[in-house]
Design a protein around this motif. Sequence first.
Motif, PDB file in Angstrom:
ATOM      1  N   THR A   3      -6.401  13.902  16.588  1.00  0.00           N
ATOM      2  CA  THR A   3      -5.859  12.732  16.233  1.00  0.00           C
ATOM      3  C   THR A   3      -5.444  12.546  14.867  1.00  0.00           C
ATOM      4  OG1 THR A   3      -7.916  11.415  15.918  1.00  0.00           O
ATOM      5  CG2 THR A   3      -6.873  11.160  17.879  1.00  0.00           C
ATOM      6  N   LYS A   4      -4.424  11.691  14.466  1.00  0.00           N
ATOM      7  CA  LYS A   4      -3.872  11.605  13.001  1.00  0.00           C
ATOM      8  C   LYS A   4      -4.838  11.293  12.061  1.00  0.00           C
ATOM      9  CE  LYS A   4      -1.871   7.058  13.958  1.00  0.00           C
ATOM     10  NZ  LYS A   4      -2.575   6.737  14.944  1.00  0.00           N
ATOM     11  N   PRO A   5      -5.011  11.557  11.075  1.00  0.00           N
ATOM     12  CA  PRO A   5      -5.878  11.063   9.927  1.00  0.00           C
ATOM     13  C   PRO A   5      -5.857   9.630   9.710  1.00  0.00           C
ATOM     14  CG  PRO A   5      -4.799  12.901   8.948  1.00  0.00           C
ATOM     15  CD  PRO A   5      -3.868  12.569  10.284  1.00  0.00           C
ATOM     16  N   LYS A   6      -7.041   9.014   9.247  1.00  0.00           N
ATOM     17  CA  LYS A   6      -7.048   7.743   9.144  1.00  0.00           C
ATOM     18  C   LYS A   6      -6.110   7.398   7.858  1.00  0.00           C
ATOM     19  CE  LYS A   6     -10.422   3.924   8.008  1.00  0.00           C
ATOM     20  NZ  LYS A   6     -11.704   3.721   7.410  1.00  0.00           N
ATOM     21  N   GLY A   7      -5.464   6.076   8.219  1.00  0.00           N
ATOM     22  CA  GLY A   7      -4.314   5.664   7.220  1.00  0.00           C
ATOM     23  C   GLY A   7      -3.198   6.279   7.151  1.00  0.00           C
ATOM     24  N   THR A   8      -3.008   7.236   8.307  1.00  0.00           N
ATOM     25  CA  THR A   8      -1.460   8.029   8.430  1.00  0.00           C
ATOM     26  C   THR A   8      -0.965   7.272   9.728  1.00  0.00           C
ATOM     27  OG1 THR A   8      -2.209   9.672   9.658  1.00  0.00           O
ATOM     28  CG2 THR A   8      -2.383   9.931   7.327  1.00  0.00           C
ATOM     29  N   TYR A   9       0.238   7.632   9.930  1.00  0.00           N
ATOM     30  CA  TYR A   9       0.927   7.107  11.013  1.00  0.00           C
ATOM     31  C   TYR A   9       2.065   8.068  11.346  1.00  0.00           C
ATOM     32  CZ  TYR A   9       4.695   4.382   8.655  1.00  0.00           C
ATOM     33  OH  TYR A   9       5.796   3.775   7.940  1.00  0.00           O
ATOM     34  N   GLY A 108      10.325   9.655  -1.126  1.00  0.00           N
ATOM     35  CA  GLY A 108       9.104  10.737  -0.459  1.00  0.00           C
ATOM     36  C   GLY A 108       8.105  10.096  -0.288  1.00  0.00           C
ATOM     37  N   THR A 109       6.843  10.735   0.270  1.00  0.00           N
ATOM     38  CA  THR A 109       5.751  10.325   0.649  1.00  0.00           C
ATOM     39  C   THR A 109       4.842  10.303  -0.569  1.00  0.00           C
ATOM     40  OG1 THR A 109       5.213  12.447   1.157  1.00  0.00           O
ATOM     41  CG2 THR A 109       5.696  10.638   3.096  1.00  0.00           C
ATOM     42  N   MET A 110       3.820   9.359  -0.578  1.00  0.00           N
ATOM     43  CA  MET A 110       2.831   9.073  -1.780  1.00  0.00           C
ATOM     44  C   MET A 110       1.573   8.959  -1.061  1.00  0.00           C
ATOM     45  SD  MET A 110       4.873   8.986  -4.092  1.00  0.00           S
ATOM     46  CE  MET A 110       6.695   9.151  -4.264  1.00  0.00           C
ATOM     47  N   TYR A 111       0.396   9.197  -2.064  1.00  0.00           N
ATOM     48  CA  TYR A 111      -0.941   9.373  -1.241  1.00  0.00           C
ATOM     49  C   TYR A 111      -1.976   8.572  -2.033  1.00  0.00           C
ATOM     50  CZ  TYR A 111       1.770  12.907   1.021  1.00  0.00           C
ATOM     51  OH  TYR A 111       2.614  13.539   2.054  1.00  0.00           O
ATOM     52  N   TYR A 121      -1.209   1.758   3.828  1.00  0.00           N
ATOM     53  CA  TYR A 121      -1.389   3.470   4.238  1.00  0.00           C
ATOM     54  C   TYR A 121      -1.947   4.243   3.312  1.00  0.00           C
ATOM     55  CZ  TYR A 121       1.573   0.970   7.850  1.00  0.00           C
ATOM     56  OH  TYR A 121       1.966   0.209   8.443  1.00  0.00           O
ATOM     57  N   ARG A 122      -2.460   5.287   3.841  1.00  0.00           N
ATOM     58  CA  ARG A 122      -3.031   6.573   2.913  1.00  0.00           C
ATOM     59  C   ARG A 122      -1.755   7.271   2.634  1.00  0.00           C
ATOM     60  NH1 ARG A 122      -9.408   7.133   4.673  1.00  0.00           N
ATOM     61  NH2 ARG A 122      -9.881   5.084   3.834  1.00  0.00           N
ATOM     62  N   GLU A 123      -0.988   7.472   3.448  1.00  0.00           N
ATOM     63  CA  GLU A 123       0.300   8.289   3.180  1.00  0.00           C
ATOM     64  C   GLU A 123       1.344   7.190   3.406  1.00  0.00           C
ATOM     65  OE1 GLU A 123       1.960  12.517   4.486  1.00  0.00           O
ATOM     66  OE2 GLU A 123       2.334  10.821   6.041  1.00  0.00           O
ATOM     67  N   PHE A 124       2.206   6.931   2.525  1.00  0.00           N
ATOM     68  CA  PHE A 124       3.142   5.822   2.621  1.00  0.00           C
ATOM     69  C   PHE A 124       4.539   6.411   2.054  1.00  0.00           C
ATOM     70  CE2 PHE A 124       2.842   4.112  -1.858  1.00  0.00           C
ATOM     71  CZ  PHE A 124       1.568   4.657  -1.971  1.00  0.00           C
ATOM     72  N   ILE A 125       5.628   5.665   2.267  1.00  0.00           N
ATOM     73  CA  ILE A 125       6.839   6.341   1.692  1.00  0.00           C
ATOM     74  C   ILE A 125       7.378   5.494   0.608  1.00  0.00           C
ATOM     75  CG2 ILE A 125       9.122   6.706   2.493  1.00  0.00           C
ATOM     76  CD1 ILE A 125       8.306   6.852   5.294  1.00  0.00           C
ATOM     77  N   GLN A 126       7.897   6.043  -0.563  1.00  0.00           N
ATOM     78  CA  GLN A 126       8.647   5.183  -1.602  1.00  0.00           C
ATOM     79  C   GLN A 126      10.055   5.790  -1.796  1.00  0.00           C
ATOM     80  OE1 GLN A 126       6.187   5.034  -4.976  1.00  0.00           O
ATOM     81  NE2 GLN A 126       4.909   3.138  -4.148  1.00  0.00           N
ATOM     82  N   PHE A 127      10.826   4.818  -1.964  1.00  0.00           N
ATOM     83  CA  PHE A 127      12.435   5.153  -2.806  1.00  0.00           C
ATOM     84  C   PHE A 127      12.058   4.464  -3.972  1.00  0.00           C
ATOM     85  CE2 PHE A 127      14.961   4.161   1.689  1.00  0.00           C
ATOM     86  CZ  PHE A 127      14.527   5.403   2.272  1.00  0.00           C
ATOM     87  N   GLY A 128      12.679   5.483  -4.946  1.00  0.00           N
ATOM     88  CA  GLY A 128      12.589   5.012  -6.285  1.00  0.00           C
ATOM     89  C   GLY A 128      13.590   5.608  -7.173  1.00  0.00           C
ATOM     90  N   VAL A 129      13.810   4.804  -8.218  1.00  0.00           N
ATOM     91  CA  VAL A 129      14.698   5.138  -9.075  1.00  0.00           C
ATOM     92  C   VAL A 129      14.159   5.268 -10.772  1.00  0.00           C
ATOM     93  CG1 VAL A 129      16.775   3.880  -8.041  1.00  0.00           C
ATOM     94  CG2 VAL A 129      15.722   3.032  -9.721  1.00  0.00           C
ATOM     95  N   GLU A 130      14.465   6.068 -11.449  1.00  0.00           N
ATOM     96  CA  GLU A 130      14.375   6.303 -12.912  1.00  0.00           C
ATOM     97  C   GLU A 130      15.371   6.283 -13.622  1.00  0.00           C
ATOM     98  OE1 GLU A 130      11.220   5.734 -12.839  1.00  0.00           O
ATOM     99  OE2 GLU A 130      10.266   6.609 -11.226  1.00  0.00           O
ATOM    100  N   VAL A 131      15.722   5.623 -14.697  1.00  0.00           N
ATOM    101  CA  VAL A 131      16.783   5.792 -15.678  1.00  0.00           C
ATOM    102  C   VAL A 131      16.238   6.089 -17.171  1.00  0.00           C
ATOM    103  CG1 VAL A 131      18.571   4.580 -16.952  1.00  0.00           C
ATOM    104  CG2 VAL A 131      18.110   4.125 -14.370  1.00  0.00           C
ATOM    105  N   PHE A 132      16.674   7.333 -17.682  1.00  0.00           N
ATOM    106  CA  PHE A 132      16.010   7.729 -18.858  1.00  0.00           C
ATOM    107  C   PHE A 132      17.202   7.524 -19.914  1.00  0.00           C
ATOM    108  CE2 PHE A 132      13.861   9.865 -15.829  1.00  0.00           C
ATOM    109  CZ  PHE A 132      12.491   9.597 -16.207  1.00  0.00           C
ATOM    110  N   LEU A 302      10.069   1.151  -4.261  1.00  0.00           N
ATOM    111  CA  LEU A 302      10.015   0.271  -3.017  1.00  0.00           C
ATOM    112  C   LEU A 302       8.946   0.841  -1.945  1.00  0.00           C
ATOM    113  CD1 LEU A 302      13.922  -0.288  -2.616  1.00  0.00           C
ATOM    114  CD2 LEU A 302      12.337  -1.494  -4.221  1.00  0.00           C
ATOM    115  N   GLY A 303       8.291   0.037  -1.786  1.00  0.00           N
ATOM    116  CA  GLY A 303       7.545   0.423  -0.420  1.00  0.00           C
ATOM    117  C   GLY A 303       8.040   0.526   1.084  1.00  0.00           C
ATOM    118  N   ILE A 304       8.716   1.584   1.594  1.00  0.00           N
ATOM    119  CA  ILE A 304       9.599   1.487   2.525  1.00  0.00           C
ATOM    120  C   ILE A 304       8.720   1.359   3.870  1.00  0.00           C
ATOM    121  CG2 ILE A 304      10.832   3.018   3.679  1.00  0.00           C
ATOM    122  CD1 ILE A 304      12.192   1.752   1.100  1.00  0.00           C
ATOM    123  N   ASP A 305       7.648   1.625   4.118  1.00  0.00           N
ATOM    124  CA  ASP A 305       6.778   1.287   5.195  1.00  0.00           C
ATOM    125  C   ASP A 305       6.745  -0.268   5.550  1.00  0.00           C
ATOM    126  OD1 ASP A 305       5.284   4.236   5.623  1.00  0.00           O
ATOM    127  OD2 ASP A 305       5.222   3.500   3.409  1.00  0.00           O
TER     128      ASP A 305
END
Length: 416
Positions: A3-9, A108-111, A121-132, A302-305
Amino acid sequence: MITKPKGTYDLTGVNGKIYTYLSNEFMAYMNNYNYEFIRTPIFEASELFHRTVGEGTDIVTKETYDFKDRGERDITLRPEGTAGVVRSLIENKLYGNRNDSIKLYYNGTMYRYERPQAGRYREFIQFGVEVFNSNDVMSDAEVISLGYYFLSDLGLDITVKINSLGDAQSRVDYTNALVDYFKPHINELCSDCQKRLETNPLRIIDCKVDKDKDIIKNAPNISDYLSQESKDRFEKLKSYLNFLEINYEVDESIVRGLDYYDENVWEYVLESDSLALGGGGRYNHLVKNLGGPDMPAVGFALGIDRVILKLLDIIDVRKLDNAVDVYIMAVSEEEKIQALRLAQNLRLNNIITEINDNGLSLKSQFKAADNNHAKFLFILNDDDLQKGLINVKDNVTKEEIKISEDEIVDWIMGNI
Ligand code: AMP
């Protein structure tokens, strides 16, 4: 069964469709705002996160996935996206000789080793932006508005909660004031906050356990410790947000969970249930602290999940179905060969096409076409094919018409 690891889907079915839709929408936004895509590794040297997110933060003390690889290197699965982007900016000198701003985005996914629950979740998805490279409050406003309108256009009711953490000196002064204030009351704080008093006093202010206690409500306010310049920056931000018609409110408990922030910070919160869908802020010292040039920066994640969970309630998922333009029906061997050839031609002309590729009966093929929401059916038969004709049925009006193969692509394009 494994089965999938705890906190993932597994992202499947409707959730998967919403994710694809969000990725495409975000990419379209990024295009309009002129941001460039960046992908950094999912694992990095552990030291990167200790030096950026901060030694005393919950994320680094309790939540990172740390391990030694087979070469005995200390490795961490990224708990957030900014640190890797800044590492890449410096390592690849992405700034070159530019003096305009560098705008990057990721998906991408974060942990994080957190206690799993709905939307956490323990694996989750974020969309992000950075301006330098821009220290102008205008870029804070631009970045805030980008996230705000992206979420709002999806049909979500968003409030942006804003705060200022001030410059480095304001932060030190405020932290000292918090320590002086909380020390005599240490026993009234939860066990985590008792530790935070040593490691990260600022986080006591946004503790979810202690938040309703008088001791927190009566704590010193950051606004009393801001320099004049920080106050001016915060006022300017508010005037820009008013001008952009962004629904915001000042909330001094927004301190963000990561050490690198300064000046203006914010969170995107769902109005209906106060769920945090994302957050961001300025981090003017991080690039230099990691060995790069003295380069201001601002960004959000942003927390996409969570966005997917909320959209499940309000989105018309039928709109997300990839309706097939043409379903090609074939039974005999000759019809199958012609179906493959025709399908290839249509697909290369950007016409969404499906074929009977597992030997279904004609009756089952009609069903399959409906399952795929097919707009047109090509009901192939050997006689027509020999004359260079295709029997086309409109799957809505049920009208049938024979079209010459030479004209079929143009005809379909004109009718979908
Ligand atoms: P942060 O990087 O902590 O500022 O988080 C930004 C956003 O990512 C939050 O507002 C959440 O929407 C989302 N997020 C953070 N941690 C998790 C998690 N463990 N599971 C799902 N979403 C998360």
